[in-house]
Design a protein around this motif. Structure first.
Motif, PDB file in Angstrom:
ATOM      1  N   ILE A 238      21.821 105.492 -17.485  1.00 29.97           N
ATOM      2  CA  ILE A 238      21.827 106.754 -18.892  1.00 29.97           C
ATOM      3  C   ILE A 238      21.649 105.412 -19.723  1.00 29.97           C
ATOM      4  CG2 ILE A 238      22.929 107.797 -20.784  1.00 29.97           C
ATOM      5  CD1 ILE A 238      24.622 109.200 -18.145  1.00 29.97           C
ATOM      6  N   GLY A 239      22.747 104.074 -19.743  1.00 31.63           N
ATOM      7  CA  GLY A 239      22.456 103.555 -20.694  1.00 31.63           C
ATOM      8  C   GLY A 239      21.275 102.451 -19.299  1.00 31.63           C
ATOM      9  N   GLY A 240      20.740 101.494 -18.954  1.00 33.57           N
ATOM     10  CA  GLY A 240      19.854 101.779 -17.957  1.00 33.57           C
ATOM     11  C   GLY A 240      18.138 101.692 -18.437  1.00 33.57           C
ATOM     12  N   THR A 241      18.656 103.696 -18.866  1.00 32.78           N
ATOM     13  CA  THR A 241      17.090 104.271 -19.048  1.00 32.78           C
ATOM     14  C   THR A 241      16.605 103.695 -20.241  1.00 32.78           C
ATOM     15  OG1 THR A 241      17.100 105.706 -17.462  1.00 32.78           O
ATOM     16  CG2 THR A 241      16.006 106.181 -19.193  1.00 32.78           C
ATOM     17  N   PHE A 242      17.956 103.836 -21.159  1.00 31.87           N
ATOM     18  CA  PHE A 242      17.715 103.541 -23.072  1.00 31.87           C
ATOM     19  C   PHE A 242      17.187 102.149 -23.042  1.00 31.87           C
ATOM     20  CE2 PHE A 242      19.953 107.249 -23.512  1.00 31.87           C
ATOM     21  CZ  PHE A 242      19.423 108.004 -24.889  1.00 31.87           C
ATOM     22  N   LEU A 243      17.810 100.769 -22.326  1.00 33.19           N
ATOM     23  CA  LEU A 243      17.748  99.410 -22.055  1.00 33.19           C
ATOM     24  C   LEU A 243      16.015  99.969 -21.905  1.00 33.19           C
ATOM     25  CD1 LEU A 243      18.241  96.605 -22.718  1.00 33.19           C
ATOM     26  CD2 LEU A 243      19.513  97.079 -20.610  1.00 33.19           C
ATOM     27  N   MET A 244      15.776  99.973 -20.278  1.00 38.19           N
ATOM     28  CA  MET A 244      14.114  99.596 -19.963  1.00 38.19           C
ATOM     29  C   MET A 244      13.025 100.625 -21.148  1.00 38.19           C
ATOM     30  SD  MET A 244      14.738  97.743 -18.005  1.00 38.19           S
ATOM     31  CE  MET A 244      16.309  97.676 -16.727  1.00 38.19           C
ATOM     32  N   LEU A 245      13.822 102.185 -21.402  1.00 34.74           N
ATOM     33  CA  LEU A 245      12.618 102.220 -22.480  1.00 34.74           C
ATOM     34  C   LEU A 245      12.047 101.286 -23.481  1.00 34.74           C
ATOM     35  CD1 LEU A 245      13.291 105.869 -22.697  1.00 34.74           C
ATOM     36  CD2 LEU A 245      11.387 105.072 -21.910  1.00 34.74           C
ATOM     37  N   SER A 246      13.306 100.554 -24.200  1.00 37.55           N
ATOM     38  CA  SER A 246      13.224 100.036 -25.461  1.00 37.55           C
ATOM     39  C   SER A 246      12.267  99.012 -24.837  1.00 37.55           C
ATOM     40  CB  SER A 246      14.394 100.006 -26.218  1.00 37.55           C
ATOM     41  OG  SER A 246      14.445  99.514 -27.531  1.00 37.55           O
ATOM     42  N   TYR A 247      12.647  98.187 -24.508  1.00 37.67           N
ATOM     43  CA  TYR A 247      12.603  96.990 -23.461  1.00 37.67           C
ATOM     44  C   TYR A 247      11.323  96.934 -22.951  1.00 37.67           C
ATOM     45  CZ  TYR A 247      11.324  92.999 -21.101  1.00 37.67           C
ATOM     46  OH  TYR A 247      11.407  91.322 -20.250  1.00 37.67           O
ATOM     47  N   PHE A 248      10.531  97.765 -22.580  1.00 41.11           N
ATOM     48  CA  PHE A 248       9.148  98.533 -21.960  1.00 41.11           C
ATOM     49  C   PHE A 248       8.398  98.973 -23.128  1.00 41.11           C
ATOM     50  CE2 PHE A 248      11.656  97.774 -17.719  1.00 41.11           C
ATOM     51  CZ  PHE A 248      10.489  96.227 -17.825  1.00 41.11           C
ATOM     52  N   GLY A 249       8.819 100.021 -23.818  1.00 42.25           N
ATOM     53  CA  GLY A 249       8.128 100.847 -25.191  1.00 42.25           C
ATOM     54  C   GLY A 249       7.772 100.780 -25.814  1.00 42.25           C
ATOM     55  N   THR A 250       9.145  99.250 -26.435  1.00 42.80           N
ATOM     56  CA  THR A 250       8.976  98.655 -27.927  1.00 42.80           C
ATOM     57  C   THR A 250       8.880  97.024 -27.845  1.00 42.80           C
ATOM     58  OG1 THR A 250      11.651  98.635 -28.296  1.00 42.80           O
ATOM     59  CG2 THR A 250      10.448 100.390 -28.259  1.00 42.80           C
ATOM     60  N   ASP A 251       8.980  96.551 -26.684  1.00 44.55           N
ATOM     61  CA  ASP A 251       9.319  94.736 -26.874  1.00 44.55           C
ATOM     62  C   ASP A 251       7.748  94.786 -26.777  1.00 44.55           C
ATOM     63  OD1 ASP A 251       9.430  92.474 -25.952  1.00 44.55           O
ATOM     64  OD2 ASP A 251      11.993  92.389 -26.101  1.00 44.55           O
ATOM     65  N   GLN A 252       7.162  93.931 -28.424  1.00 46.34           N
ATOM     66  CA  GLN A 252       6.265  93.259 -27.996  1.00 46.34           C
ATOM     67  C   GLN A 252       5.742  92.545 -26.621  1.00 46.34           C
ATOM     68  OE1 GLN A 252       3.654  94.449 -29.428  1.00 46.34           O
ATOM     69  NE2 GLN A 252       1.983  92.706 -28.793  1.00 46.34           N
ATOM     70  N   SER A 253       7.123  92.081 -26.461  1.00 49.31           N
ATOM     71  CA  SER A 253       6.767  90.660 -25.088  1.00 49.31           C
ATOM     72  C   SER A 253       6.021  91.855 -23.891  1.00 49.31           C
ATOM     73  CB  SER A 253       7.662  89.885 -25.089  1.00 49.31           C
ATOM     74  OG  SER A 253       9.468  90.326 -24.319  1.00 49.31           O
ATOM     75  N   GLN A 254       6.241  92.273 -23.624  1.00 45.92           N
ATOM     76  CA  GLN A 254       6.539  93.615 -22.505  1.00 45.92           C
ATOM     77  C   GLN A 254       4.912  94.766 -23.295  1.00 45.92           C
ATOM     78  OE1 GLN A 254       7.225  93.972 -19.096  1.00 45.92           O
ATOM     79  NE2 GLN A 254       8.717  93.140 -19.347  1.00 45.92           N
ATOM     80  N   VAL A 255       4.843  95.454 -24.105  1.00 39.17           N
ATOM     81  CA  VAL A 255       4.099  95.925 -24.563  1.00 39.17           C
ATOM     82  C   VAL A 255       2.754  95.082 -24.841  1.00 39.17           C
ATOM     83  CG1 VAL A 255       2.656  97.077 -27.135  1.00 39.17           C
ATOM     84  CG2 VAL A 255       5.260  97.884 -25.869  1.00 39.17           C
ATOM     85  N   GLN A 256       2.577  93.825 -25.010  1.00 34.14           N
ATOM     86  CA  GLN A 256       1.041  93.155 -25.427  1.00 34.14           C
ATOM     87  C   GLN A 256       0.616  92.912 -23.827  1.00 34.14           C
ATOM     88  OE1 GLN A 256       1.736  90.464 -27.889  1.00 34.14           O
ATOM     89  NE2 GLN A 256      -0.539  89.132 -27.797  1.00 34.14           N
ATOM     90  N   ARG A 257       1.810  92.703 -22.876  1.00 36.76           N
ATOM     91  CA  ARG A 257       0.953  92.826 -21.367  1.00 36.76           C
ATOM     92  C   ARG A 257       0.492  94.089 -20.836  1.00 36.76           C
ATOM     93  NH1 ARG A 257       2.979  89.317 -22.996  1.00 36.76           N
ATOM     94  NH2 ARG A 257       0.829  88.383 -22.725  1.00 36.76           N
ATOM     95  N   TYR A 258       0.282  95.409 -21.830  1.00 39.36           N
ATOM     96  CA  TYR A 258      -0.222  96.066 -20.666  1.00 39.36           C
ATOM     97  C   TYR A 258      -1.214  96.699 -22.147  1.00 39.36           C
ATOM     98  CZ  TYR A 258       3.659  99.241 -23.530  1.00 39.36           C
ATOM     99  OH  TYR A 258       5.204  99.203 -24.157  1.00 39.36           O
ATOM    100  N   LEU A 259      -0.993  96.476 -23.274  1.00 40.54           N
ATOM    101  CA  LEU A 259      -2.473  96.094 -23.910  1.00 40.54           C
ATOM    102  C   LEU A 259      -3.272  95.692 -24.295  1.00 40.54           C
ATOM    103  CD1 LEU A 259      -0.485  96.515 -27.969  1.00 40.54           C
ATOM    104  CD2 LEU A 259      -1.515  98.336 -26.353  1.00 40.54           C
ATOM    105  N   SER A 260      -3.425  94.306 -23.459  1.00 44.89           N
ATOM    106  CA  SER A 260      -4.821  93.912 -22.857  1.00 44.89           C
ATOM    107  C   SER A 260      -5.087  94.348 -21.310  1.00 44.89           C
ATOM    108  CB  SER A 260      -4.293  92.746 -21.595  1.00 44.89           C
ATOM    109  OG  SER A 260      -3.236  92.847 -20.927  1.00 44.89           O
ATOM    110  N   GLY A 261      -4.821  95.764 -20.361  1.00 46.06           N
ATOM    111  CA  GLY A 261      -5.382  96.496 -19.765  1.00 46.06           C
ATOM    112  C   GLY A 261      -6.376  96.716 -20.392  1.00 46.06           C
ATOM    113  N   LYS A 262      -7.175  96.853 -19.146  1.00 47.04           N
ATOM    114  CA  LYS A 262      -9.156  97.668 -19.175  1.00 47.04           C
ATOM    115  C   LYS A 262      -9.444  98.885 -19.916  1.00 47.04           C
ATOM    116  CE  LYS A 262     -13.421  96.838 -16.540  1.00 47.04           C
ATOM    117  NZ  LYS A 262     -14.070  96.571 -15.482  1.00 47.04           N
ATOM    118  N   SER A 263      -8.119  99.851 -18.995  1.00 45.66           N
ATOM    119  CA  SER A 263      -8.929 100.981 -19.793  1.00 45.66           C
ATOM    120  C   SER A 263      -7.246 101.917 -19.571  1.00 45.66           C
ATOM    121  CB  SER A 263      -9.507 102.657 -18.510  1.00 45.66           C
ATOM    122  OG  SER A 263      -8.374 101.935 -17.316  1.00 45.66           O
ATOM    123  N   LEU A 264      -7.020 102.509 -20.253  1.00 41.74           N
ATOM    124  CA  LEU A 264      -5.638 103.594 -20.024  1.00 41.74           C
ATOM    125  C   LEU A 264      -5.298 104.016 -19.029  1.00 41.74           C
ATOM    126  CD1 LEU A 264      -3.119 105.265 -21.742  1.00 41.74           C
ATOM    127  CD2 LEU A 264      -5.111 107.499 -21.061  1.00 41.74           C
TER     128      LEU A 264
END
Length: 588
Positions: A238-264
């Motif tokens: 529960i807590g870990g899912t919310f932490l990971m959702l926020s970290y990988f979904g809204t933290d720019q340090s992670q978002v920027q990694r996959y925004l560099s992808g060649k395609s969806l």
């Protein structure tokens, strides 16, 4: 350290910096600099995402966490695969369709500029602090163990990262992280087999697991709903899912990694790859810590793994008391070693009652030693860290591994620090440039924007070094990073969920709710710190997310459709029930 170790360490770090600078030279526009020209393949994305999260703290603190408390820490990551699926289905398609540079651009489209700015600032605060800690963590420990100057180490680590991150932006981060992760995996696998090899000849891996199990180190799953237990399967899912959702979904340090992808598709596969590999990787790192524990059942354990702390107490008036405790520790060690060697019960397994008794005695002696260290520091007006969890693995490396491999493992630790810090500086610069600078100034040319991004990267790098120079150790560094994130992540995730799924909620309601929630979460954290309530930090993600959604819906209550009023009632009921559990688990 021998000359061979120095050669391996310095050459490895220089190759990474030179390679990253060379491969990413020539960024002429913002898309190249901040999104790597959208050329990253799925394996680059997956490894880069993993390297961003796996800082030096992971490889210094996690084995020490397992050495002291066993495998239960892995439960923190049980929410990660769930979060990856949600991010691939909801977050990534939306970001890709809108062609955003940062996650927070979306919030202006959905709400308004002030909500985007507030969320970006919350990110900048928590990630700016975390960037300093990712530099400070390896520096403070290497300083204590190797005797290197702490200020010098902070500056060296920060400067190496700044060189290639300023030069090449996102592409530099991605291409270096891919090779850094290969280096990290190689170093860890070699270390694991060397630990097994250093155990007595008749102690197989299976027997080593028996010894660890008898000592309570192999208890992976805790199904209790006891808030006194920081890591349980429920706090992880529960807590870990919310932490990971926020970290990988809204933290720019992670978002920027996959925004560099060649395609969806490349972005989504990269994130699924990360989700599948991350939990086994953390399990393996914890298992290395457990094997280090088993190793020290047959080899004398330092009373305290921090050599700087030992030096302070031995040069104080408490030296004789400390040495007396050391002698008792040696006596307990010999008795426990004999008990393990005998394999005393009929089944051939280690007798857990006997081992538990000796472990309890040993832990009590180590606690006495920590108390003496603190007294010695106070008597000499020296700030000394008596908690030695973060020193366990590095102490083992320096004292037990062969020449050359020590240099490689130190390169692994510093590479992890560089990979994580480079992602953070890159994300901090992107957010400052796109969400604050560009949005609040007149139109700039591509060349000017790239130049501005580089200056912001440099500025955040200097600030991170500054934070590292004034930082202090916490109970455990890997927990400190997660605590900082948990104070902010739940609120930010709630804002994004409101944007995705609650279309009737307007900008002003979200903005006010976010401000109120952040104050409440900081208040709850402080109440927990002073032991007024009992709320483990992982649950702050869950509470923060629910609070901001509930408060925003209450502010816009008149606009809520009937079916959403039932959802609101359900959210309030869950939060009230959780509050009841907190009060029931709080000591009188």
């Amino acid at each position: 350290m021998q000359i061979l170790d120095w050669v391996v360490l310095i050459s490895t770090l220089l190759i990474i910096v030179i390679y990253g600078t060379y491969r990413s030279r020539g960024s002429k526009n913002v898309q190249d600099y901040l999104k790597g020209g959208n050329t990253s393949k799925w394996w680059t994305i997956g490894l880069s995402v993993m390297a961003t999260q796996a800082s030096a703290i992971t490889f210094l603190s996690t084995p020490g966490q397992a050495f002291n408390d066993g495998m239960g820490f892995v439960q923190l990551y049980f929410g990660l695969p769930i979060a990856m699926v949600v991010i691939c289905m909801v977050f990534i398609p939306l970001y890709h369709r809108l062609k955003v540079y940062t996650a927070y651009e979306f919030l202006e489209n959905r709400f308004d500029l002030k909500t985007r700015t507030l969320t970006a600032i919350l990110f900048l605060i928590q990630r700016g602090l975390a960037a300093g800690i990712t530099i400070f963590a390896p520096a403070i420990i290497l300083s204590a163990v190797l005797g290197w100057n702490l200020l010098f180490l902070n500056i060296i680590i920060g400067t190496l990262v700044i060189i290639y991150t300023v030069s090449g932006g996102t592409k530099a981060v991605n291409v270096t992280q891919k090779h850094q992760m290969i280096l990290i995996f190689t170093g860890l696998i070699i270390t694991f087999f060397l630990i097994i090899d250093k155990l007595p000849a008749d102690i197989t891996f299976s027997k080593a697991l028996d010894i660890a199990g008898a000592s309570g180190k192999m208890e992976v799953l805790d199904f209790s709903f006891d808030l006194n237990n920081r890591y349980t399967i429920w706090s992880g899912i529960i807590g870990g899912t919310f932490l990971m959702l926020s970290y990988f979904g809204t933290d720019q340090s992670q978002v920027q990694r996959y925004l560099s992808g060649k395609s969806l598709k490349e972005m989504q596969i990269g994130m699924i790859f990360n989700g599948l590999l991350k939990v086994p990787m953390q399990f393996f790192i914890l298992l290395i810590g457990v094997m280090v524990f088993v190793f020290y059942q047959f080899n004398e354990t330092p009373l305290n793994f921090n050599p700087a702390a030992t030096e302070v107490v031995l040069s104080s008036k408490y030296a004789d008391e400390y040495q007396a405790i050391q002698e008792k520790q040696n006596d307990v060690f010999l008795k426990k070693k004999d008990a393990i060697n005998e394999y005393s019960n009929a089944s051939g397994k280690v007798n857990p009652q006997i081992i538990a008794q000796y472990n309890t005695e040993s832990d009590a002696l180590r606690a006495e030693a920590r108390t003496l260290i603190e007294k010695a520091g106070d008597s000499q007006n020296i700030k000394v860290e008596s908690n030695d969890k973060d020193y366990v693995f590095l102490n083992f490396i320096l004292n037990n591994l062969p020449r050359g491999l020590i240099g490689l493992l130190l390169a692994v630790i510093l590479s992890a620090a560089m990979s994580s810090t480079s992602s953070e500086l890159n994300a901090l610069a992107s957010t400052t440039t796109m969400d604050l600078y560009k949005r609040n100034t007149s139109e700039k040319s591509e060349t000017e924007m790239v130049k501005t991004s580089k200056w912001f990267t440099l500025g955040w790098g200097v600030m991170a070094i500054g934070v590292a120079c004034v930082a202090n150790l916490a109970e455990n560094l890997i927990q400190l990073v997660n605590i900082i994130g948990s104070i902010f992540y739940g609120n930010v995730l709630g804002i994004f969920l409101l944007a995705f799924f609650f279309k009737f909620v307007k900008a002003n309601a979200v903005f006010i709710a976010a401000l109120i929630t952040q104050v409440l979460i900081i208040g709850l954290f402080l109440l927990n710190q002073y032991e007024i309530i009992n709320l483990p930090f992982l649950w702050l993600n869950f509470v923060g997310c629910f609070l901001v959604i509930i408060i925003a819906m209450l502010i816009d209550f008149g606009k809520i459709p009937k079916n959403y009023k039932l959802i609101l009632a359900g959210l309030i009921s869950v939060l009230v029930f959780f509050g009841y559990l907190i009060l029931n688990n709080t000591p009188a």
